[in-house]
Design an enzyme around this catalytic site. Structure first.
Site, PDB file in Angstrom:
ATOM      1  N   ARG A  16       0.810  -1.217   0.000  1.00 30.64           N
ATOM      2  CA  ARG A  16       0.000   0.000   0.000  1.00 30.64           C
ATOM      3  C   ARG A  16       0.850   1.277   0.000  1.00 30.64           C
ATOM      4  O   ARG A  16       0.339   2.367  -0.241  1.00 30.64           O
ATOM      5  CB  ARG A  16      -0.947  -0.014   1.223  1.00 30.64           C
ATOM      6  CG  ARG A  16      -2.043  -1.053   1.102  1.00 30.64           C
ATOM      7  CD  ARG A  16      -2.691  -1.406   2.433  1.00 30.64           C
ATOM      8  NE  ARG A  16      -1.884  -2.339   3.222  1.00 30.64           N
ATOM      9  CZ  ARG A  16      -2.254  -2.859   4.391  1.00 30.64           C
ATOM     10  NH1 ARG A  16      -3.431  -2.530   4.910  1.00 30.64           N
ATOM     11  NH2 ARG A  16      -1.476  -3.708   5.045  1.00 30.64           N
ATOM     12  N   ASN A 229       0.756   1.732   7.044  1.00 21.10           N
ATOM     13  CA  ASN A 229       0.571   0.904   5.860  1.00 21.10           C
ATOM     14  C   ASN A 229       0.537   1.735   4.585  1.00 21.10           C
ATOM     15  O   ASN A 229       0.637   1.190   3.496  1.00 21.10           O
ATOM     16  CB  ASN A 229      -0.742   0.119   5.968  1.00 21.10           C
ATOM     17  CG  ASN A 229      -0.712  -0.851   7.140  1.00 21.10           C
ATOM     18  OD1 ASN A 229       0.327  -1.419   7.467  1.00 21.10           O
ATOM     19  ND2 ASN A 229      -1.845  -1.027   7.788  1.00 21.10           N
TER      20      ASN A 229
HETATM   21  C1  UD1 Z   1      -1.262  -6.720  11.509  1.00 21.52           C
HETATM   22  C2  UD1 Z   1      -2.124  -7.665  12.356  1.00 21.52           C
HETATM   23  C3  UD1 Z   1      -3.332  -6.877  12.853  1.00 21.52           C
HETATM   24  C4  UD1 Z   1      -2.888  -5.660  13.630  1.00 21.52           C
HETATM   25  C5  UD1 Z   1      -1.926  -4.813  12.813  1.00 21.52           C
HETATM   26  C6  UD1 Z   1      -1.319  -3.743  13.708  1.00 21.52           C
HETATM   27  C7  UD1 Z   1      -1.859  -9.924  11.468  1.00 21.52           C
HETATM   28  C8  UD1 Z   1      -2.470 -10.989  10.650  1.00 21.52           C
HETATM   29  N1  UD1 Z   1      -2.547  -8.788  11.566  1.00 21.52           N
HETATM   30  O1  UD1 Z   1      -2.029  -6.353  10.379  1.00 21.52           O
HETATM   31  O2  UD1 Z   1      -4.128  -7.713  13.697  1.00 21.52           O
HETATM   32  O3  UD1 Z   1      -4.024  -4.917  14.020  1.00 21.52           O
HETATM   33  O4  UD1 Z   1      -0.846  -5.601  12.285  1.00 21.52           O
HETATM   34  O5  UD1 Z   1      -0.559  -2.838  12.976  1.00 21.52           O
HETATM   35  O6  UD1 Z   1      -0.804 -10.123  12.039  1.00 21.52           O
HETATM   36  N2  UD1 Z   1       5.256  -9.015   7.728  1.00 21.52           N
HETATM   37  C9  UD1 Z   1       6.246  -9.932   7.518  1.00 21.52           C
HETATM   38  N3  UD1 Z   1       6.001 -11.012   6.729  1.00 21.52           N
HETATM   39  C10 UD1 Z   1       4.788 -11.216   6.178  1.00 21.52           C
HETATM   40  C11 UD1 Z   1       3.761 -10.280   6.404  1.00 21.52           C
HETATM   41  C12 UD1 Z   1       4.026  -9.188   7.188  1.00 21.52           C
HETATM   42  O7  UD1 Z   1       7.362  -9.786   8.023  1.00 21.52           O
HETATM   43  O8  UD1 Z   1       4.644 -12.224   5.496  1.00 21.52           O
HETATM   44  C13 UD1 Z   1       5.558  -7.839   8.569  1.00 21.52           C
HETATM   45  C14 UD1 Z   1       5.383  -6.533   7.827  1.00 21.52           C
HETATM   46  O9  UD1 Z   1       6.625  -6.125   7.272  1.00 21.52           O
HETATM   47  C15 UD1 Z   1       4.924  -5.578   8.916  1.00 21.52           C
HETATM   48  C16 UD1 Z   1       4.242  -6.489   9.927  1.00 21.52           C
HETATM   49  O10 UD1 Z   1       4.634  -7.815   9.625  1.00 21.52           O
HETATM   50  O11 UD1 Z   1       6.018  -4.940   9.551  1.00 21.52           O
HETATM   51  C17 UD1 Z   1       2.730  -6.381   9.871  1.00 21.52           C
HETATM   52  O12 UD1 Z   1       2.284  -6.735   8.566  1.00 21.52           O
HETATM   53  P1  UD1 Z   1       1.117  -5.930   7.865  1.00 21.52           P
HETATM   54  O13 UD1 Z   1       0.888  -6.542   6.537  1.00 21.52           O
HETATM   55  O14 UD1 Z   1       1.354  -4.502   7.943  1.00 21.52           O
HETATM   56  O15 UD1 Z   1      -0.099  -6.359   8.822  1.00 21.52           O
HETATM   57  P2  UD1 Z   1      -1.455  -5.579   9.075  1.00 21.52           P
HETATM   58  O16 UD1 Z   1      -2.373  -5.826   7.955  1.00 21.52           O
HETATM   59  O17 UD1 Z   1      -1.191  -4.176   9.413  1.00 21.52           O
HETATM   60 CA    CA Z   2       0.650  -2.898   9.492  1.00 18.29          CA
END
Ligand code: UD1
Ligand code: CA
Length: 461
Positions: A16, A229
């Site tokens: 995003r 995000n």
């Molecule tokens: C996540 C949480 C959500 C919470 C929010 C808070 C999950 C499923 N959801 O959602 O409940 O309210 O954060 O900000 O956990 N990342 C990885 N590998 C991946 C996917 C993500 O390292 O495969 C890292 C991203 O770089 C990021 C973090 O995990 O730093 C969160 O990922 P993001 O996709 O932003 O999750 P949200 O949709 O915000």
């Molecule tokens: Ca996030």
């Protein structure tokens, strides 16, 4: 407190953001978000700090260097999948795992401390840091048992029923886990959800189903939960951090005329009774003393400024200004410059790699580069040091109390001796001994009666 190891999720692409740069390297308050999170957890005295990298992982590793350990998540299969990648490294670790996301830069040490305290006090298998938001859209929702209030599970925005999405308590994405209870749960994660990913949030219901206790710690200041995000949320984080930093300095006795238009980095320090005017940006390792007036429209990057300075409409970087100077408007101070006490620098002056002694004046339109200027020197308007011969830079030495007339060129290497004078419009190529007058310009020629009746007629045609 039990030993703590932090695990920071930073592998996601951040779709995003629409950026080539991995999301966690986007800066808030002049620092990448992941660095902010890492610095904050380190304040808790963590034993180890592990960052999960993936998209743009090389850049993240390179940036953080040896300040953390790294684990690679080759495919971004969700937050639960990301945590799983750390099992080979931390599988036998006994203690608390503090799990954070690299995109929540505003969380404070105090809130993480409360989270860990709640976790230990309740002897929970997991404790979630939550927040109450007026608008919870986009975040996972905390679903509690209606009767007991106990946390049952976390539901993601994309998976929630209208009833669940009405819940305003959200998951900040920060958790404390009992390490030995965490790893087995990861094997039970399923990607049967709206995003087809393994969610770390599902560990909560898995633990509850095993009869384990899951606690929650609610943030006192909900803005700490902001997860970045999108670019709009990045600007929001920037604003919140700016307000927090400006508030801190106002509490310390600094006047900020318009906090909404003043940008102070988190590593900057400012003395009391200093007044900051709007449009001012203080960044890097800048240090400002007491009772200064800074700005409007001034940018300092790694600048050390003493007390009682009046500096406006100026850009300065990697240099030092001592005390009681008067600088600006439209001044550029470049690296390796030291401006002494009570120096006056007026409009359109550039100073680079130079030392400037006490009480010296560059009132207007000068370039002073690679120079050692003594005290009590006056440099006339339009004077420049000719420091570059096309290949090499050379130094100009201007000794104490010298007076250089307007529009002079001082061709380096050259020395203007103590107390000597340079006539206006001179091009000085040879040393000027102390107490002398040097004039290096074409003699004036006067042709009397040069203008005739004819000259006048030609002109008027
Ligand atoms: C996540 C949480 C959500 C919470 C929010 C808070 C999950 C499923 N959801 O959602 O409940 O309210 O954060 O900000 O956990 N990342 C990885 N590998 C991946 C996917 C993500 O390292 O495969 C890292 C991203 O770089 C990021 C973090 O995990 O730093 C969160 O990922 P993001 O996709 O932003 O999750 P949200 O949709 O915000
Ligand atoms: Ca996030």
């Amino acid at each position: 407190m039990k030993p703590i190891t932090s695990l920071i999720l930073a592998a996601g692409k951040g779709t995003r953001m629409k950026s080539k740069l991995p999301k966690v390297l986007h800066k808030v308050g002049g620092k990448p978000m992941v660095e902010r999170v890492l610095n904050t957890v380190k304040e808790l005295g963590t034993e180890r700090n592990v960052v999960i990298v993936g998209f743009g992982g090389e850049a993240v590793r390179e940036y953080l260097g040896d300040t953390a350990e790294f684990v690679t998540q080759a495919e971004q299969n969700g937050t639960g999948h990301a945590v799983k990648q750390a099992k080979p490294l931390l599988g036998s670790y006994e203690g608390t795992i503090l799990l954070l996301c690299g995109d929540t830069p505003l969380v404070t040490k105090e809130s993480l401390e409360s989270l860990v305290q709640e976790h230990e006090a309740t002897g929970a298998a997991a404790t979630v840091l939550t927040a109450h938001l007026d608008n919870p859209t986009g975040y996972g929702r905390i679903i509690r048992d209606e009767a007991s209030g106990k946390v049952l599970r976390i539901v993601e925005q994309k998976d929630g029923s209208p009833e669940e999405l009405a819940v305003q308590e959200i998951n900040t994405g920060m958790y404390a886990f009992d390490s030995q209870k965490l790893w087995p749960c990861l094997e039970e994660l399923s990607d049967d959800n709206a995003q087809g990913e393994l969610y770390i949030t599902d560990v909560v219901s898995i633990l509850v189903n095993k009869g384990e206790r899951v606690s929650a710690s609610m943030l006192a200041h909900m803005e700490e939960s902001l997860g970045v995000n999108s670019r709009a949320q990045l600007a929001e984080a920037e604003r919140i951090l700016r307000e927090r930093t400006n508030r801190h300095w106002m509490d310390q006795g600094v006047t900020i005329i318009d906090p909404a238009n003043t940008y102070i980095g988190t590593d900057v320090t400012i003395g009391s009774d200093t007044v900051i005017y709007p449009g001012t940006i203080l960044e890097g390792k800048t240090v400002i003393g007491e009772a200064c007036e800074i700005g409007p429209h001034t940018r300092f990057t790694n600048v050390i400024v003493g007390d009682g300075n009046y500096i406006h409409f100026t850009y300065a970087h990697d240099c030092e200004v001592k005390n009681n100077t008067d600088i600006g408007p439209y001044v550029h101070l470049r690296p390796n410059t030291v401006i002494g006490d009570r120096v006056h620098i007026g409009n359109f002056v550039e100073v680079k790699n130079s030392n400037v002694g006490e009480g010296t004046k560059f009132p207007h339109l000068s370039y002073i580069g690679d120079s050692d200027v003594g005290s009590g020197v006056n440099i006339g308007c339009g004077t420049i040091t000719v420091n570059y011969d096309g290949k090499l830079k050379h130094r100009t030495i201007i000794e104490d109390d010298a007076f250089v007339g307007c529009n002079s060129n001082l061709v380096a290497p050259v020395t203007i001796g103590k107390g000597s004078y340079v006539g206006a419009g001179s091009t000085i190529t040879k040393p000027v001994p102390p107490k002398s007058l040097a004039v290096g310009r074409a003699r004036q020629i006067v042709k009397e009666n040069w203008v005739t009746e004819d000259t006048f007629k030609k002109k008027s045609k």
